[in-house]
Design a protein around this motif. Sequence first.
Motif, PDB file in Angstrom:
ATOM      1  N   GLY A  65     -22.249  66.741  29.300  1.00  0.00           N
ATOM      2  CA  GLY A  65     -21.044  67.031  30.067  1.00  0.00           C
ATOM      3  C   GLY A  65     -19.796  66.432  29.467  1.00  0.00           C
ATOM      4  O   GLY A  65     -19.743  66.148  28.271  1.00  0.00           O
ATOM      5  N   ILE A  66     -18.781  66.237  30.295  1.00  0.00           N
ATOM      6  CA  ILE A  66     -17.583  65.581  29.797  1.00  0.00           C
ATOM      7  C   ILE A  66     -17.268  64.367  30.647  1.00  0.00           C
ATOM      8  O   ILE A  66     -17.581  64.313  31.834  1.00  0.00           O
ATOM      9  CB  ILE A  66     -16.351  66.527  29.757  1.00  0.00           C
ATOM     10  CG1 ILE A  66     -16.123  67.204  31.100  1.00  0.00           C
ATOM     11  CG2 ILE A  66     -16.463  67.544  28.664  1.00  0.00           C
ATOM     12  CD1 ILE A  66     -14.890  68.091  31.092  1.00  0.00           C
ATOM     13  N   SER A  67     -16.669  63.387  29.996  1.00  0.00           N
ATOM     14  CA  SER A  67     -16.308  62.181  30.725  1.00  0.00           C
ATOM     15  C   SER A  67     -14.932  61.721  30.265  1.00  0.00           C
ATOM     16  O   SER A  67     -14.476  62.064  29.179  1.00  0.00           O
ATOM     17  CB  SER A  67     -17.348  61.091  30.493  1.00  0.00           C
ATOM     18  OG  SER A  67     -17.517  60.896  29.115  1.00  0.00           O
ATOM     19  N   THR A  68     -14.300  60.973  31.117  1.00  0.00           N
ATOM     20  CA  THR A  68     -12.938  60.533  30.821  1.00  0.00           C
ATOM     21  C   THR A  68     -12.682  59.290  31.667  1.00  0.00           C
ATOM     22  O   THR A  68     -13.619  58.723  32.232  1.00  0.00           O
ATOM     23  CB  THR A  68     -11.935  61.657  31.154  1.00  0.00           C
ATOM     24  OG1 THR A  68     -10.618  61.173  30.924  1.00  0.00           O
ATOM     25  CG2 THR A  68     -12.049  62.096  32.599  1.00  0.00           C
ATOM     26  N   ILE A  69     -11.446  58.854  31.730  1.00  0.00           N
ATOM     27  CA  ILE A  69     -11.139  57.723  32.607  1.00  0.00           C
ATOM     28  C   ILE A  69      -9.936  58.062  33.490  1.00  0.00           C
ATOM     29  O   ILE A  69      -9.124  58.915  33.144  1.00  0.00           O
ATOM     30  CB  ILE A  69     -10.832  56.415  31.814  1.00  0.00           C
ATOM     31  CG1 ILE A  69      -9.783  56.717  30.741  1.00  0.00           C
ATOM     32  CG2 ILE A  69     -12.083  55.803  31.243  1.00  0.00           C
ATOM     33  CD1 ILE A  69      -9.037  55.494  30.291  1.00  0.00           C
ATOM     34  N   ARG A  70      -9.863  57.346  34.605  1.00  0.00           N
ATOM     35  CA  ARG A  70      -8.760  57.565  35.533  1.00  0.00           C
ATOM     36  C   ARG A  70      -7.495  56.925  34.967  1.00  0.00           C
ATOM     37  O   ARG A  70      -7.507  55.756  34.571  1.00  0.00           O
ATOM     38  CB  ARG A  70      -9.066  56.914  36.887  1.00  0.00           C
ATOM     39  CG  ARG A  70     -10.239  57.508  37.610  1.00  0.00           C
ATOM     40  CD  ARG A  70     -10.421  56.849  38.957  1.00  0.00           C
ATOM     41  NE  ARG A  70     -10.983  55.521  38.845  1.00  0.00           N
ATOM     42  CZ  ARG A  70     -12.279  55.237  38.997  1.00  0.00           C
ATOM     43  NH1 ARG A  70     -13.138  56.200  39.248  1.00  0.00           N
ATOM     44  NH2 ARG A  70     -12.712  54.005  38.892  1.00  0.00           N
ATOM     45  N   GLY A  71      -6.417  57.690  34.921  1.00  0.00           N
ATOM     46  CA  GLY A  71      -5.165  57.138  34.439  1.00  0.00           C
ATOM     47  C   GLY A  71      -4.484  56.298  35.516  1.00  0.00           C
ATOM     48  O   GLY A  71      -4.672  56.543  36.708  1.00  0.00           O
ATOM     49  N   ALA A  72      -3.715  55.320  35.087  1.00  0.00           N
ATOM     50  CA  ALA A  72      -2.966  54.514  36.052  1.00  0.00           C
ATOM     51  C   ALA A  72      -1.762  55.320  36.525  1.00  0.00           C
ATOM     52  O   ALA A  72      -1.271  56.211  35.838  1.00  0.00           O
ATOM     53  CB  ALA A  72      -2.507  53.216  35.410  1.00  0.00           C
TER      54      ALA A  72
ATOM     55  N   ILE B  10     -13.247  62.272  40.060  1.00  0.00           N
ATOM     56  CA  ILE B  10     -12.401  61.083  39.966  1.00  0.00           C
ATOM     57  C   ILE B  10     -13.245  59.824  40.172  1.00  0.00           C
ATOM     58  O   ILE B  10     -13.105  58.831  39.460  1.00  0.00           O
ATOM     59  CB  ILE B  10     -11.266  61.149  41.011  1.00  0.00           C
ATOM     60  CG1 ILE B  10     -10.289  62.264  40.637  1.00  0.00           C
ATOM     61  CG2 ILE B  10     -10.545  59.813  41.111  1.00  0.00           C
ATOM     62  CD1 ILE B  10      -9.239  62.543  41.692  1.00  0.00           C
ATOM     63  N   ALA B  11     -14.158  59.892  41.147  1.00  0.00           N
ATOM     64  CA  ALA B  11     -14.982  58.722  41.449  1.00  0.00           C
ATOM     65  C   ALA B  11     -15.942  58.405  40.307  1.00  0.00           C
ATOM     66  O   ALA B  11     -16.144  57.247  39.955  1.00  0.00           O
ATOM     67  CB  ALA B  11     -15.758  58.947  42.744  1.00  0.00           C
ATOM     68  N   ASN B  12     -16.538  59.445  39.719  1.00  0.00           N
ATOM     69  CA  ASN B  12     -17.564  59.233  38.687  1.00  0.00           C
ATOM     70  C   ASN B  12     -16.994  59.216  37.272  1.00  0.00           C
ATOM     71  O   ASN B  12     -17.654  58.768  36.344  1.00  0.00           O
ATOM     72  CB  ASN B  12     -18.626  60.327  38.762  1.00  0.00           C
ATOM     73  CG  ASN B  12     -19.522  60.172  39.971  1.00  0.00           C
ATOM     74  OD1 ASN B  12     -19.514  59.122  40.623  1.00  0.00           O
ATOM     75  ND2 ASN B  12     -20.283  61.200  40.278  1.00  0.00           N
TER      76      ASN B  12
ATOM     77  N   VAL C 121      -4.578  64.809  41.092  1.00  0.00           N
ATOM     78  CA  VAL C 121      -5.600  65.532  40.335  1.00  0.00           C
ATOM     79  C   VAL C 121      -6.416  66.497  41.204  1.00  0.00           C
ATOM     80  O   VAL C 121      -6.736  67.606  40.775  1.00  0.00           O
ATOM     81  CB  VAL C 121      -6.502  64.531  39.579  1.00  0.00           C
ATOM     82  CG1 VAL C 121      -7.825  65.154  39.158  1.00  0.00           C
ATOM     83  CG2 VAL C 121      -5.764  64.006  38.352  1.00  0.00           C
ATOM     84  N   PRO C 122      -6.758  66.111  42.465  1.00  0.00           N
ATOM     85  CA  PRO C 122      -7.533  67.054  43.290  1.00  0.00           C
ATOM     86  C   PRO C 122      -6.846  68.406  43.486  1.00  0.00           C
ATOM     87  O   PRO C 122      -7.520  69.395  43.784  1.00  0.00           O
ATOM     88  CB  PRO C 122      -7.681  66.311  44.627  1.00  0.00           C
ATOM     89  CG  PRO C 122      -7.668  64.878  44.235  1.00  0.00           C
ATOM     90  CD  PRO C 122      -6.663  64.791  43.120  1.00  0.00           C
ATOM     91  N   LEU C 123      -5.521  68.466  43.313  1.00  0.00           N
ATOM     92  CA  LEU C 123      -4.844  69.763  43.400  1.00  0.00           C
ATOM     93  C   LEU C 123      -5.409  70.740  42.373  1.00  0.00           C
ATOM     94  O   LEU C 123      -5.527  71.941  42.635  1.00  0.00           O
ATOM     95  CB  LEU C 123      -3.341  69.598  43.173  1.00  0.00           C
ATOM     96  CG  LEU C 123      -2.505  69.084  44.342  1.00  0.00           C
ATOM     97  CD1 LEU C 123      -1.040  69.006  43.939  1.00  0.00           C
ATOM     98  CD2 LEU C 123      -2.680  70.001  45.547  1.00  0.00           C
ATOM     99  N   GLY C 124      -5.758  70.194  41.195  1.00  0.00           N
ATOM    100  CA  GLY C 124      -6.355  71.042  40.159  1.00  0.00           C
ATOM    101  C   GLY C 124      -7.654  71.654  40.663  1.00  0.00           C
ATOM    102  O   GLY C 124      -7.913  72.853  40.476  1.00  0.00           O
TER     103      GLY C 124
END
Lengths: 257, 437
Positions: free
Chosen positions: B143-150, B230-232, B89-92
């Motif tokens: 803002g926007i929030s989501t969850i980390r995918g496995a 990613i952390a938050n 994801v950090p590539l984005g």
Amino acid sequence: MNASGMTAAEPVLELKGLRKSFGETQIIRGVDLAVKRGQRHALIGPNGAGKSTLFNLISGHYVPTSGEILLNGESIAGLAPHIINRRGLSRSFQITNVFPRMSVAENLRISIMGRHGHRFTLFQAISALKAVNDEVDEYIRKLRLERRRNDLAGDLAYSEQRILEMGMSLATEPSVLILDEPTAGMSREETAYIVELIREVTEGRTLLVVEHDMSVVFTLCDQVSVLVYGEVIATGDPASVRANKKVQEAYLGEEVH
Amino acid sequence: MKFSRSFMLAIVALAILATLPLFLSGNLLNAAIKMMIAALFALAFTLAMGQAGMLSFGHAAYYGLGAFAALHLMKGVEQQLFWFPTPLVPLGGAVVGFLFGLLFGWFATQRSGVYFSMVTLALAELLFTIAPTLSGVFGDESGISTIRGAWWVFSFGPDNQVYYLTLAWVAICSLLMWCFTQTPLGRLALALRDNEHRVRFLGFNTHLARTLIFAISCLFTGVAGALLAIANEATNYTIFAAGASANVVLQTFIGGAGTFFGPALGAAVMTFFARVTSDLTRSWLLYQGVIFVLVMLFAPGGLGGLVATHAQKVRAGAWRGLIGPYALALLAGLLLVAGLVFTVESIHVVLTDAYLAATRAAGGKWVPFKLFGTSFAPDSPVTWGLPIALFAAGGLLLPIARRMTLAAWREATALPDVVGSTASPSSPARKSQGAAT
Ligand SMILES: Nc1ncnc2c1ncn2[C@@H]1O[C@H](COP(=O)(O)OP(=O)(O)OP(=O)(O)O)[C@@H](O)[C@H]1O
Ligand SMILES: [Mg+2]
């Protein structure tokens, strides 16, 4: 206005009717000048005559108000400094202009790597560029700066900085090198040293140099042009220029006792 | 030799960081993640500022854009619009940071110095202002929030998986940024910092070069923002605020922009400091400001500069002579800090509404206030005497410590063959010292 004893060579750098005004005041007032291949050409003139301004026009720092600047027959008037440098004209500055927090070798390497096409190279370590680094060593030797190789340019003695400054311009291997008062502010011995060095490193090159010290002009240069109040009043070999009445009145009179 | 020593240090640091999750609990582990992200942000900022001399006052823009880019990627995965592995994801963030770095940098690098800084600030403020109105991209106020995918065997639920993901990215990006300094473009950056004008007359398009270097800085800044996202698992438009841009500037200067790893150190230390003190006192920003001023006054090279000077100048085995004077200086400093903290906190308590209400209730008379678990009466000599005593003791010790430190420093850095000569920082001296040891 005849060329000196050498065979008539074609001009590398030619100025035609060059003018530059800052606001109302015209500083360069119609300059015609031809620097021939392989010659060392001096530009002399009293303070404020416009010598540095002329260099700033030639090197792309200022845009001419009118007139032409031809380098190898092509117009370079008004081009950006980096383009003019790549076309083959490199300048030094009247006030020392180096990279003070970089080493002597790194100062030269910037000049050299650009010429080798490594301007924005990102995926190669600089230490791996053998051709570039070899040439850096060669230039350090030529400039006799071996002992100062890894010292910061800002820590050098003034005269050494002037040598480095010139060396950086030289290392871009221009077809015309223009030096703005390379001996300014130097002692007699330092001047003799750097003049000898300039003679050595510019052997076979085309040089246009601003110089106040007349003895330097007479020993180093084949041609002299005299700029007074924004106009070239005489061009010729040193002896004929020295003999020129107009020059004596306008300029030499005050210098030669 | 110098390279291999720095390299060894980096390996040791990496090894320590890799084992930290074995010792750290939830809250501290989370702090460590934030410290690493701040360190990466500071390193990326320094790539433009320390190396190419471009002092950006608007780096929060690329940090925030990197964060939003990451969140949109993660959200897309969450809503099963497309597949994308979480570790990448950090590539984005990198791509978005780089592209906006090119775009904004193209404008900002038309100017140098203060004007450059002002343009970067203005562009970031622009983003801060329009972000809330573009709710499709930046969400609304919340803002926007989501969850980390496995991904693969990793759920990315527990903090230590996030920790290692962050560590890996920070380590790789740091290495890449160090490599950048060794490339022709990286060397050109130093020349641009020293004297952009001269570079132009050596055949380089300096505007293009500066744009490119700025964009590379923004690329890594975008990665840092993405790691934060990613952390938050959430962010909002306030990430673009000018305070965030200013923070990385402060941290970098405290760390020392003249060294490669100094800014990372400064950012990590100050992030930790902020995290601890912001829970304890509302005056923590004041203390942070005091630290900044003190560092600028007494160690303008920052923490990294201090470390570098010691590593370069102090002779092997001469460390012992420095310990005593440094301990004394530390003691003097602590006394002064204690005095300052007591004064600031007392004033703070006395100015709270609760305390003012209490004095009104007591008929305008001073009532005792609670501080550090103890009660102090404003009109008691103890309350006034304590900070005065602390200041006096610290103030008396400080000049002594200063004199001793200077003497010890001279002793520890003197050259064996020319003892007694004034320590000069000239390079020939440094060289002969290197030859002697
Ligand atoms: N950017 C500028 N704007 C306005 N006037 C200028 C500018 N640059 C130069 N001048 C003026 O042009 C004149 C010529 O200056 P220039 O520096 O070219 O002289 P010079 O012949 O190099 O003198 P010196 O021997 O002192 O170096 C001076 O009167 C100077 O004030
Ligand atoms: Mg001049």
